[in-house]
Design an enzyme around this catalytic site. Structure first.
Site, mmCIF file in Angstrom:
data_model
loop_
_atom_site.group_PDB
_atom_site.id
_atom_site.type_symbol
_atom_site.label_atom_id
_atom_site.label_comp_id
_atom_site.label_asym_id
_atom_site.label_seq_id
_atom_site.Cartn_x
_atom_site.Cartn_y
_atom_site.Cartn_z
ATOM 1 N N ASP A 1 0.926 -1.169 -0.102
ATOM 2 C CA ASP A 1 -0.092 -0.046 0.220
ATOM 3 C C ASP A 1 0.870 1.348 0.043
ATOM 4 O OD1 ASP A 1 -2.241 1.665 -0.009
ATOM 5 O OD2 ASP A 1 -3.257 0.543 1.706
ATOM 6 N N CYS A 2 0.341 2.291 -0.636
ATOM 7 C CA CYS A 2 1.252 3.279 -0.928
ATOM 8 C C CYS A 2 1.919 4.001 0.312
ATOM 9 C CB CYS A 2 0.576 4.345 -1.554
ATOM 10 S SG CYS A 2 -0.039 3.945 -3.021
#
Length: 764
Positions: A292-293
């Site tokens: 996830d970012c």
């Protein structure tokens, strides 16, 4: 030249020609474009006759270490000497091509894309073929946009986390609380996005997220970035993992995204057991694992899980992470390799996984116009058929919760309808989050106005419905004069969203006052419509004789208003069923959102979660939903006893066993069928979802009820249809024990279909 074009057909061809011929040594447009650059044909990775693995291996061998590191991040570098352009991995397609993420853009060439209902409403259709059909449309529009340079090929969707707690702001993005439903949704949507005529290639690459046990965003100061989810092995394997397992094994997804949170003290993106062990080892992922970012940055800078950034880079790569959404690996991997914390071979393994996915997509096959989907373009986005599917998806998901005295459907001869509420004429609210620019909108007010004369009053200027925004007098006046009042209330992204969980299950602000005061003075029946992702405690309306009808419409997508009107006026017979439990407000006031336990605990009054374990009294239950007609079920065929043929000398022949392993020779040929006959005993045609639940024996803290399967059948008035469930004893009648192992529970299993019950006994 291009600025003088107005994108006529001729100019569109000019645009594509300019796009395709703008290759320079510094900025190639298409990888392995051997027609424009013949010298590239000498590279093995450009040779499409080789296997994807051999092509990827050839490419990796040609790269320097610094170049390799440039392929570990979402904004992958260009390598002009090899004719490789830059590539942006991050695009989103939760319920349509989205403008969230830098990989996708809208322009005058493609100003919008079809925006389907949010997944929580689509899931309420319990229609597996619909899940896949939406995926096919989304991938077609995505490919069309890719061909004109407006989108990538890798889409980080769907979100298949379990909607464990009703306050979660992102529950709207998910298929609901049930592991089987989430698994079916994941498999169907991913197949729709990915499948081509060849089993090894990809139309677009999907990504199942967020792995795993992720469902706290921001609740009373607890942030997803630092939350440590304490999860038992039983709950992990019984509730949280099944959708991801199905996504990888049954859906053959090209990617899995690890989440921000920790699970039992380990960041998921740095947990080798969860990544290399389970996803790639046990489930055999054919694809890449992405963070996830900024998750890698988070585990170092926010969770302080490692002492140095190089340690963070090393542990994530060695755990099985292939791609960093962010820049952290790009900044710190070189030092990690030079310091001996991670090997160049580990980096090679990661980027090889990434390259193989791109090769399966045709990224390394030159000009996409010469490939399978090369003819797709702007004409294939926002087609009439695609927009009608968006409306149909909303229709199929809408749930009728109350219909006293058959007040619905509304008669065609109505003279006027008062349309009241903060969500009565919304546009953007209908498309939820991770949205794209829609083709066009039909608001609830517009949808109703296409059937009948309407009088509109917002009642509140927004869903917060605070004292200053409440416009009660005008709303009451409209209701007192109209034949019917439709109140459309609920939530929007200011109430529930990524980064914002709720603290209450009551309707926001003074919405309850608006509803009750309007209902008191309404000339005709009051129809209450809840537009939201998560559930609300609307017990006041459920028990009110002044509110004879209630519907939940989720966030219904760009054509949601038209779908609502179709249902209210009987052009469509409602068939949606709730994909989540609607809890009372007392749940929110007594249960911490951070308590991840699924099972109840009578010693401290903990009530458990979801319909499978919750011991309290819900406002509405999972699977609830009414129709304008009635259906009857009859059991045609089902076994009463099934024997498990254990090997000679098995201890369960001499001792009383509560369960046996859900694997081994005794699981071979353990299939059986349940056959049912369904009759539409009413006067209106409609679709009906047949649920098959089981109540297993009380062993291993098994669920009190568990969904085994669901099938939809469409029947005309008086029509009869047969539904068959094909089941496997070891797969479908097993439960997860306290250690996370699957066991077949011996004894009496009670099968439920509506009010019908059948006892099935398993013996050795």
């Amino acid at each position: 030249m291009a600025s003088k074009c107005h994108f006529t057909s001729l100019c569109f061809l000019c645009f594509l020609f300019l796009l395709a011929t703008s290759v320079t040594a510094q900025n190639p447009t298409f990888a392995c474009d051997t027609k424009s650059t013949p010298s590239l044909a000498g590279f093995g990775f450009c040779n499409s006759s080789l296997s994807f693995a051999d092509r990827a291996s050839d490419l990796v061998k040609r790269l320097t270490l610094q170049e390799k590191i440039g392929f570990l991040v979402n904004k992958a570098i260009a390598v002009s000497r090899l004719g490789i352009p830059t590539y942006e991995w991050w695009s989103e397609a939760l319920h349509g091509v989205s403008y969230v993420g830098p990989g996708t853009h809208f322009s005058t060439l493609v100003p919008g894309a079809t925006s389907f209902p949010m997944p929580i409403l689509t899931a309420a259709s319990f229609n597996s073929s619909l899940f896949e059909a939406i995926g096919r449309v989304v991938s077609t529009e995505a490919r069309a946009m890719y061909n004109v340079g407006l989108a990538g090929l890798t889409f980080w969707s769907p979100n298949i986390n379990i909607f464990r707690d009703p306050r979660w702001g992102r529950g709207q993005e998910t298929p609901g609380e049930d592991p089987l439903l989430a698994s079916k949704y994941a498999t169907g949507y991913v197949k729709g996005l990915q499948e081509t005529s060849h089993p090894d290639t990809l139309k677009v690459a999907a990504c199942c997220k967020h792995y795993t046990a992720y469902d706290v965003d921001n609740w009373k100061g607890v942030q997803r970035y630092t939350f440590n989810a304490i999860v038992s092995q039983q709950d992990l394997d019984d509730t949280f993992q099944p959708p991801f397992k199905s996504c990888v094994i049954d859906g053959n997804v090209a990617s899995v995204m690890c989440s921000y949170n920790q699970v039992n003290g380990k960041p998921t993106c740095a947990d080798k057991d969860l990544l290399s062990g389970v996803i790639r080892g046990d489930w055999k992922l054919n694809g890449y694992i992405v963070s996830d970012c900024d998750s890698v940055d988070v585990l170092y800078n926010s969770q302080h899980y490692t002492k140095t950034p190089e340690d963070a880079a090393a542990i994530t790569i060695k755990s099985g992470l292939d791609l960093d959404c962010g820049n952290f690996l790009g900044q710190h991997t070189l030092a990690a390799v030079q310091g001996g914390k991670v090997s160049e071979g580990d980096v090679d393994n990661a980027i090889t996984n990434n390259f193989i996915v791109q090769m399966r997509l045709g990224f390394f096959d030159g000009d996409p116009r010469n490939q399978q989907y090369g003819a797709l373009g702007p004409k294939d986005v926002c087609t009439t058929a695609n927009q009608e599917l968006a409306r149909e998806a909303a229709r199929q998901g809408i749930v009728l919760l109350k219909n006293d005295n058959d007040v619905l459907p509304l008669p065609a001869n109505l003279k006027s309808v008062a349309v009241i509420g903060p969500n009565a004429n919304v546009t953007h609210t209908m498309i939820g989050n991770y949205e794209g620019t829609p083709c066009s909108y039909i608001t609830p007010l517009q949808g109703l106005a296409s059937y009948v004369s309407t009088v509109y009053q917002p009642g509140c200027t927004n869903v917060a419905c605070s004292g200053n925004s409440l416009q009660l007098d005008n709303a009451k006046s409209a209701a007192s004069q109209a034949d019917v009042t439709v109140l459309i209330v609920g939530a929007d992204q200011t109430v529930e969203r990524e980064g914002l969980d709720r603290v209450s299950l009551l309707l926001p602000g003074q919405q309850t006052k608006l509803i009750t005061e309007v209902a008191k003075v309404s000339k005709g029946p009051v129809i209450l419509v809840i537009m939201s992702g998560g559930p609300f405690d609307i017990s006041f309306a459920k028990t009110s004789s002044q509110i004879p009808a209630i519907l939940w419409i989720g966030y219904p997508g760009e054509k949601g208003g038209g779908a609502l009107a179709d249902v209210l006026f009987g052009s469509f017979n409602p068939c949606g069923r709730l994909p989540v439990t609607w809890y009372p407000e007392s749940f929110a006031s007594s249960v911490s959102m951070t308590n991840m336990r699924m099972r109840p605990d009578s010693s401290n009054g903990y009530p458990g979660r979801t319909y499978r374990f919750y011991t309290g009294t819900p406002i509405y239950s999972f699977g609830d939903g009414l129709s304008y007609t009635t259906y009857k079920h009859r059991l045609v065929q089902a076994p009463k006893t099934i024997y498990m043929p254990l090997e000679e000398g098995h201890t369960c022949y001499s001792e009383q066993c509560k369960s046996v392993d859900a694997f081994g020779n005794h699981c071979q040929n353990a299939a059986f069928q349940i056959q049912l006959r369904v009759q539409n005993s009413g006067t209106m045609p409609g679709a009906h979802t047949v649920f098959l639940f089981t109540t297993p024996p009380t062993v291993h803290n098994a669920p009190q009820k568990h969904l085994l399967g669901f099938e939809r059948v469409y029947l005309g008035p008086g029509g009869v249809g047969d539904v068959t469930f094909k089941l496997d004893v070891c797969k479908d009648l097993s439960v997860v024990d306290e250690t996370g192992s699957r066991k077949v529970a011996l004894g009496a299993h009670t099968l439920h279909v509506g009010t019908l019950k059948h006892s099935l006994t398993l013996r050795v």
